[in-house]
Scaffold this motif. Structure first.
Motif, mmCIF file in Angstrom:
data_model
loop_
_atom_site.group_PDB
_atom_site.id
_atom_site.type_symbol
_atom_site.label_atom_id
_atom_site.label_comp_id
_atom_site.label_asym_id
_atom_site.label_seq_id
_atom_site.Cartn_x
_atom_site.Cartn_y
_atom_site.Cartn_z
ATOM 1 N N GLY A 50 -6.189 1.074 -11.394
ATOM 2 C CA GLY A 50 -5.554 1.585 -10.187
ATOM 3 C C GLY A 50 -4.429 0.696 -9.705
ATOM 4 O O GLY A 50 -4.285 -0.440 -10.149
ATOM 5 N N CYS A 51 -3.661 1.237 -8.796
ATOM 6 C CA CYS A 51 -2.564 0.481 -8.202
ATOM 7 C C CYS A 51 -3.139 -0.583 -7.257
ATOM 8 O O CYS A 51 -4.342 -0.615 -7.005
ATOM 9 N N ALA A 52 -2.259 -1.410 -6.725
ATOM 10 C CA ALA A 52 -2.707 -2.508 -5.863
ATOM 11 C C ALA A 52 -3.490 -1.984 -4.664
ATOM 12 O O ALA A 52 -4.550 -2.533 -4.324
ATOM 13 N N ILE A 53 -3.002 -0.911 -4.034
ATOM 14 C CA ILE A 53 -3.689 -0.427 -2.827
ATOM 15 C C ILE A 53 -5.042 0.184 -3.173
ATOM 16 O O ILE A 53 -6.034 -0.051 -2.483
ATOM 17 N N SER A 54 -5.115 0.956 -4.257
ATOM 18 C CA SER A 54 -6.402 1.579 -4.582
ATOM 19 C C SER A 54 -7.422 0.505 -4.964
ATOM 20 O O SER A 54 -8.587 0.583 -4.578
ATOM 21 N N LYS A 55 -6.990 -0.504 -5.682
ATOM 22 C CA LYS A 55 -7.928 -1.550 -6.095
ATOM 23 C C LYS A 55 -8.340 -2.409 -4.898
ATOM 24 O O LYS A 55 -9.509 -2.743 -4.729
ATOM 25 N N VAL A 100 1.584 9.273 0.577
ATOM 26 C CA VAL A 100 1.253 9.147 -0.850
ATOM 27 C C VAL A 100 0.271 7.992 -1.062
ATOM 28 O O VAL A 100 -0.650 8.078 -1.878
ATOM 29 N N ARG A 101 0.457 6.928 -0.278
ATOM 30 C CA ARG A 101 -0.423 5.766 -0.435
ATOM 31 C C ARG A 101 -1.794 6.003 0.199
ATOM 32 O O ARG A 101 -2.767 5.337 -0.150
ATOM 33 N N VAL A 102 -1.870 6.945 1.137
ATOM 34 C CA VAL A 102 -3.172 7.263 1.739
ATOM 35 C C VAL A 102 -4.133 7.729 0.642
ATOM 36 O O VAL A 102 -5.309 7.370 0.622
ATOM 37 N N LYS A 103 -3.600 8.496 -0.317
ATOM 38 C CA LYS A 103 -4.453 8.958 -1.423
ATOM 39 C C LYS A 103 -4.954 7.775 -2.249
ATOM 40 O O LYS A 103 -6.089 7.768 -2.706
ATOM 41 N N CYS A 104 -4.092 6.801 -2.437
ATOM 42 C CA CYS A 104 -4.500 5.598 -3.183
ATOM 43 C C CYS A 104 -5.646 4.898 -2.446
ATOM 44 O O CYS A 104 -6.632 4.496 -3.050
ATOM 45 N N ALA A 105 -5.480 4.766 -1.142
ATOM 46 C CA ALA A 105 -6.446 4.002 -0.347
ATOM 47 C C ALA A 105 -7.760 4.745 -0.148
ATOM 48 O O ALA A 105 -8.811 4.118 0.010
ATOM 49 N N PHE A 161 -10.659 10.332 -9.325
ATOM 50 C CA PHE A 161 -9.463 10.455 -10.155
ATOM 51 C C PHE A 161 -8.287 10.886 -9.287
ATOM 52 O O PHE A 161 -8.411 11.801 -8.466
ATOM 53 N N ASN A 162 -7.167 10.198 -9.458
ATOM 54 C CA ASN A 162 -5.951 10.590 -8.752
ATOM 55 C C ASN A 162 -4.988 11.209 -9.772
ATOM 56 O O ASN A 162 -4.341 10.487 -10.527
ATOM 57 N N PRO A 163 -4.924 12.554 -9.841
ATOM 58 C CA PRO A 163 -4.096 13.198 -10.868
ATOM 59 C C PRO A 163 -2.610 12.914 -10.702
ATOM 60 O O PRO A 163 -1.838 13.032 -11.644
ATOM 61 N N PHE A 164 -2.230 12.488 -9.509
ATOM 62 C CA PHE A 164 -0.824 12.172 -9.224
ATOM 63 C C PHE A 164 -0.327 11.024 -10.109
ATOM 64 O O PHE A 164 0.802 11.026 -10.573
ATOM 65 N N CYS A 165 -1.220 10.053 -10.365
ATOM 66 C CA CYS A 165 -0.801 8.870 -11.125
ATOM 67 C C CYS A 165 -1.707 8.584 -12.317
ATOM 68 O O CYS A 165 -1.391 7.735 -13.135
ATOM 69 N N GLY A 166 -2.844 9.279 -12.389
ATOM 70 C CA GLY A 166 -3.774 9.055 -13.502
ATOM 71 C C GLY A 166 -4.776 7.945 -13.256
ATOM 72 O O GLY A 166 -5.569 7.621 -14.136
ATOM 73 N N ASP A 167 -4.736 7.358 -12.066
ATOM 74 C CA ASP A 167 -5.671 6.265 -11.784
ATOM 75 C C ASP A 167 -7.100 6.782 -11.653
ATOM 76 O O ASP A 167 -7.328 7.895 -11.181
ATOM 77 N N ILE A 168 -8.018 5.948 -12.045
ATOM 78 C CA ILE A 168 -9.417 6.378 -12.074
ATOM 79 C C ILE A 168 -10.323 5.241 -11.592
ATOM 80 O O ILE A 168 -10.023 4.066 -11.818
HETATM 81 FE FE1 FES Z 1 -2.497 5.612 -8.444
HETATM 82 FE FE2 FES Z 1 -2.212 4.493 -6.177
HETATM 83 S S1 FES Z 1 -0.630 4.944 -7.572
HETATM 84 S S2 FES Z 1 -4.018 5.351 -6.963
#
Ligand code: FES
Length: 151
Positions: free
Chosen positions: A63-68, A125-130, A35-42
């Protein structure tokens, strides 16, 4: 550099639009949540293991493009690997995202297409996504049942 950037964008776009191994494994041996609490992605990650080898891996979530894209590339990277080799890959990818050096300098682990995400290191910030999916993978390998967060 522009060519590399174009390639990076193309790989991320492709894996985001057509994520590999996207879905659920009904009889998974391990299931972990990230879970990324910054954006809510899971993300929910499923592993099927046989004799300490990853015989199937899948993920689902929002998730965002980078996390997916990172999760999609990760599933391709660890499919069929031993748990030990998956840990080695985790370490190498983590070094790539955090800009740490391997012992003696350059990493000699072949990251395959995951290498296209190297440019993410310049954007904290994007490192957390990745890395969300990778930390979730490690939790699954360790048998941890706690939700992984990027905090
Ligand atoms: Fe949510 Fe990237 S913006 S994981």
């Amino acid at each position: 550099m522009t060519e590399l950037n174009d390639l990076y964008q193309e790989v991320v776009r492709d894996h985001y639009a057509n994520p590999r191994n996207f879905g659920r494994i009904e009889e998974a041996d391990r299931v972990s949540e990230g879970f990324n609490p910054f954006c809510g992605d899971i993300i929910t990650l499923y592993l099927k293991l046989d004799d300490a080898c990853i015989v199937d891996v899948a993920f689902e979530g929002v998730g965002c493009a980078i996390s997916k894209a990172s999760a999609s590339l990760m599933t391709e990277g660890v499919m069929g690997k031993s748990q030990e080799d998956a840990e080695v890959l985790f370490d190498a990818v983590h070094r790539m995202f955090t800009g740490e050096e391997a012992n003696g300098g350059r990493d000699d682990i072949d990251l395959g297409d995951i290498d296209f995400l190297a440019g993410v290191a310049a954007f904290p910030v994007r490192v957390k996504c990745a890395t969300l999916c990778w930390h979730t993978l490690r939790a699954a390998l360790n048998g941890s049942e706690e939700t992984v967060t990027t905090e």
